[in-house]
Design a protein around this motif. Structure first.
Motif, PDB file in Angstrom:
ATOM      1  N   LEU A 100      -4.351   6.749 -11.496  1.00  0.00           N
ATOM      2  CA  LEU A 100      -3.218   6.246 -10.720  1.00  0.00           C
ATOM      3  C   LEU A 100      -3.588   6.045  -9.258  1.00  0.00           C
ATOM      4  N   MET A 101      -4.330   7.000  -8.699  1.00  0.00           N
ATOM      5  CA  MET A 101      -4.760   6.861  -7.310  1.00  0.00           C
ATOM      6  C   MET A 101      -5.706   5.683  -7.133  1.00  0.00           C
ATOM      7  N   CYS A 102      -6.536   5.434  -8.136  1.00  0.00           N
ATOM      8  CA  CYS A 102      -7.459   4.302  -8.063  1.00  0.00           C
ATOM      9  C   CYS A 102      -6.701   2.977  -8.053  1.00  0.00           C
ATOM     10  N   LEU A 103      -5.656   2.874  -8.859  1.00  0.00           N
ATOM     11  CA  LEU A 103      -4.852   1.653  -8.858  1.00  0.00           C
ATOM     12  C   LEU A 103      -4.201   1.408  -7.499  1.00  0.00           C
ATOM     13  N   ALA A 104      -3.708   2.476  -6.886  1.00  0.00           N
ATOM     14  CA  ALA A 104      -3.116   2.323  -5.557  1.00  0.00           C
ATOM     15  C   ALA A 104      -4.165   1.905  -4.533  1.00  0.00           C
ATOM     16  N   PHE A 105      -5.357   2.484  -4.628  1.00  0.00           N
ATOM     17  CA  PHE A 105      -6.433   2.126  -3.696  1.00  0.00           C
ATOM     18  C   PHE A 105      -6.856   0.671  -3.877  1.00  0.00           C
ATOM     19  N   LEU A 106      -6.918   0.212  -5.123  1.00  0.00           N
ATOM     20  CA  LEU A 106      -7.288  -1.179  -5.373  1.00  0.00           C
ATOM     21  C   LEU A 106      -6.216  -2.138  -4.857  1.00  0.00           C
ATOM     22  N   THR A 107      -4.968  -1.711  -4.908  1.00  0.00           N
ATOM     23  CA  THR A 107      -3.900  -2.548  -4.338  1.00  0.00           C
ATOM     24  C   THR A 107      -4.102  -2.753  -2.847  1.00  0.00           C
ATOM     25  N   GLY A 108      -4.451  -1.663  -2.141  1.00  0.00           N
ATOM     26  CA  GLY A 108      -4.732  -1.800  -0.713  1.00  0.00           C
ATOM     27  C   GLY A 108      -5.954  -2.652  -0.438  1.00  0.00           C
ATOM     28  N   LEU A 109      -6.999  -2.503  -1.258  1.00  0.00           N
ATOM     29  CA  LEU A 109      -8.191  -3.339  -1.081  1.00  0.00           C
ATOM     30  C   LEU A 109      -7.882  -4.816  -1.303  1.00  0.00           C
ATOM     31  N   ASN A 110      -7.032  -5.104  -2.277  1.00  0.00           N
ATOM     32  CA  ASN A 110      -6.672  -6.493  -2.535  1.00  0.00           C
ATOM     33  C   ASN A 110      -5.946  -7.112  -1.350  1.00  0.00           C
ATOM     34  N   ARG A 111      -5.098  -6.316  -0.677  1.00  0.00           N
ATOM     35  CA  ARG A 111      -4.387  -6.842   0.495  1.00  0.00           C
ATOM     36  C   ARG A 111      -5.359  -7.223   1.614  1.00  0.00           C
ATOM     37  N   VAL A 112      -6.409  -6.445   1.774  1.00  0.00           N
ATOM     38  CA  VAL A 112      -7.401  -6.751   2.804  1.00  0.00           C
ATOM     39  C   VAL A 112      -8.284  -7.917   2.374  1.00  0.00           C
ATOM     40  N   ALA A 139       0.824  -1.208   0.000  1.00  0.00           N
ATOM     41  CA  ALA A 139       0.000   0.000   0.000  1.00  0.00           C
ATOM     42  C   ALA A 139       0.857   1.256   0.000  1.00  0.00           C
ATOM     43  N   ALA A 140       1.941   1.245   0.764  1.00  0.00           N
ATOM     44  CA  ALA A 140       2.807   2.431   0.845  1.00  0.00           C
ATOM     45  C   ALA A 140       3.504   2.705  -0.482  1.00  0.00           C
ATOM     46  N   LEU A 141       4.063   1.669  -1.104  1.00  0.00           N
ATOM     47  CA  LEU A 141       4.770   1.867  -2.372  1.00  0.00           C
ATOM     48  C   LEU A 141       3.822   2.288  -3.488  1.00  0.00           C
ATOM     49  N   SER A 142       2.647   1.676  -3.543  1.00  0.00           N
ATOM     50  CA  SER A 142       1.712   2.001  -4.625  1.00  0.00           C
ATOM     51  C   SER A 142       1.197   3.426  -4.513  1.00  0.00           C
ATOM     52  N   VAL A 143       0.837   3.873  -3.313  1.00  0.00           N
ATOM     53  CA  VAL A 143       0.319   5.239  -3.180  1.00  0.00           C
ATOM     54  C   VAL A 143       1.438   6.259  -3.329  1.00  0.00           C
ATOM     55  N   TYR A 144       2.652   5.908  -2.949  1.00  0.00           N
ATOM     56  CA  TYR A 144       3.782   6.822  -3.165  1.00  0.00           C
ATOM     57  C   TYR A 144       3.998   7.075  -4.652  1.00  0.00           C
ATOM     58  N   ALA A 145       4.048   6.000  -5.434  1.00  0.00           N
ATOM     59  CA  ALA A 145       4.239   6.149  -6.875  1.00  0.00           C
ATOM     60  C   ALA A 145       3.078   6.906  -7.510  1.00  0.00           C
ATOM     61  N   ALA A 146       1.853   6.626  -7.069  1.00  0.00           N
ATOM     62  CA  ALA A 146       0.682   7.281  -7.657  1.00  0.00           C
ATOM     63  C   ALA A 146       0.685   8.782  -7.381  1.00  0.00           C
TER      64      ALA A 146
END
Length: 330
Positions: A219-231, A185-192
């Motif tokens: 880009l922000m949506c992709l980062a948010f979906l990455t966090g949702l996938n982890r949960v 989540a941290a890496l994806s939102v940082y890049a976005a």
């Protein structure tokens, strides 16, 4: 300063390496309660079997910003190169006493260097949090496989704190103890956020008023979906993902605002002349003594101007100013 920055970058990379691939920093062993349903979620396999595997995430986080920033800087440089303003500006920029770089290369390396430094910084922050807290994953008891009978778990509220309580695979157990905050989540939102702010601050062309927010929100949506996938895959808690989002957002915002100053660096040097070509203004500002001839010419010019004003008055009001005109000899 260039060598000093390289030393800092090398130190950051080495620290991230020690956190990631060595046992220099031991993970805090956090205890658990017997039959705690918070940590009994199913284990869906190693990280490589995830919908967003780590290798794919790392490739996108490292490759997409590099490709996008390089293409954007090249396009902007070529547009300015073909304009008339380029002919009046410098085509190289000094980076030291002996080295000269094209401004395109300088800007690209600057933005990508700051981005790379931020990636390793995010990794250090996340690993430090995981090592210090030792927070348990939602599937921890599934891979821990504790012997409840040997542990005396006749009561559900019994707290188990020793590491020998687990009988499962040690690698899976160690991975299950490192979930707070979520690195993905941290890496994806940082890049976005870094890319979104780069596109918003850099692209000023007409017709991009809608394209820029669409790309940034995508880009922000992709980062948010990455966090949702982890949960959704029970690999992280909501608190882990939120903490990762906060760390990545804070580091990206700090680097963009305070380090690269909202990407306001110039594509080319300004039109100021080099130091060796500038006129010696110090000599021009030295006061000098006027010669007697210059003073006489200046007085004659002022007297002639005064007589011209008197003649203008005499012509405009001949009846009232006749005596004054005769007196002045006009």
């Amino acid at each position: 300063m260039l060598y000093f920055q390289l030393v800092i970058m090398a130190g950051t990379v080495m620290l991230a390496y020690y956190f990631e691939y060595t046992d220099t920093f031991s993970v805090h062993v956090q205890g658990f309660f017997c039959y705690d349903t918070t940590y009994t979620k199913p284990y869906l396999g190693p990280e490589d079997s995830s919908a967003v595997p780590p290798m794919l995430l790392y490739a996108v986080v490292a490759g997409l910003p590099t490709l996008l920033i390089t293409i954007m800087e090249t396009v902007l440089f070529l547009l300015q190169y073909m304009s008339k303003e380029f002919d009046r500006s410098e085509k190289t920029v000094a980076t030291g006493d002996c080295c000269y770089l094209n401004p395109l290369v300088r800007r690209t390396f600057r933005f990508l260097g700051v981005y790379t430094f931020g990636l390793f910084t995010v990794d250090i922050f996340v690993n430090a949090g995981q090592v210090v807290t030792g927070n348990l994953a939602p599937y921890f008891l599934t891979v821990c496989k504790p012997n409840y009978t040997a542990l005396g778990c006749q009561r559900a509220l019994r707290y188990i704190s020793h590491q020998e309580a687990c009988t499962g695979n040690q690698d899976d157990i160690l991975r299950a103890r490192k979930t707070f905050p979520s690195k993905e989540a941290a890496l994806s939102v940082y890049a976005a956020i870094y890319l979104a702010m780069y596109v918003t601050c850099t692209v000023q062309a007409k017709g991009t008023r809608l394209a820029k927010p669409v790309l940034s929100l995508g880009l922000m949506c992709l980062a948010f979906l990455t966090g949702l996938n982890r949960v959704a895959e029970y690999r992280n808690h909501w608190s882990d993902v939120i903490a990762g989002f906060l760390i990545g957002s804070a580091i990206a915002t700090f680097l963009v605002v305070c380090v690269v100053h909202n990407f306001k660096g110039k594509l080319l040097l300004s039109e100021e002349l080099p130091v060796e070509q500038r006129p010696n203004t110090a000599l021009l500002n030295v006061s000098r003594m006027e010669s007697p001839m210059e003073k006489y010419i200046a007085s004659q010019v002022s007297t002639g101007a005064r007589y011209k004003n008197i003649l203008r008055i005499c012509r405009t009001k001949p009846g009232q100013m006749m005596e004054y005109c005769l007196f002045t000899g006009s």
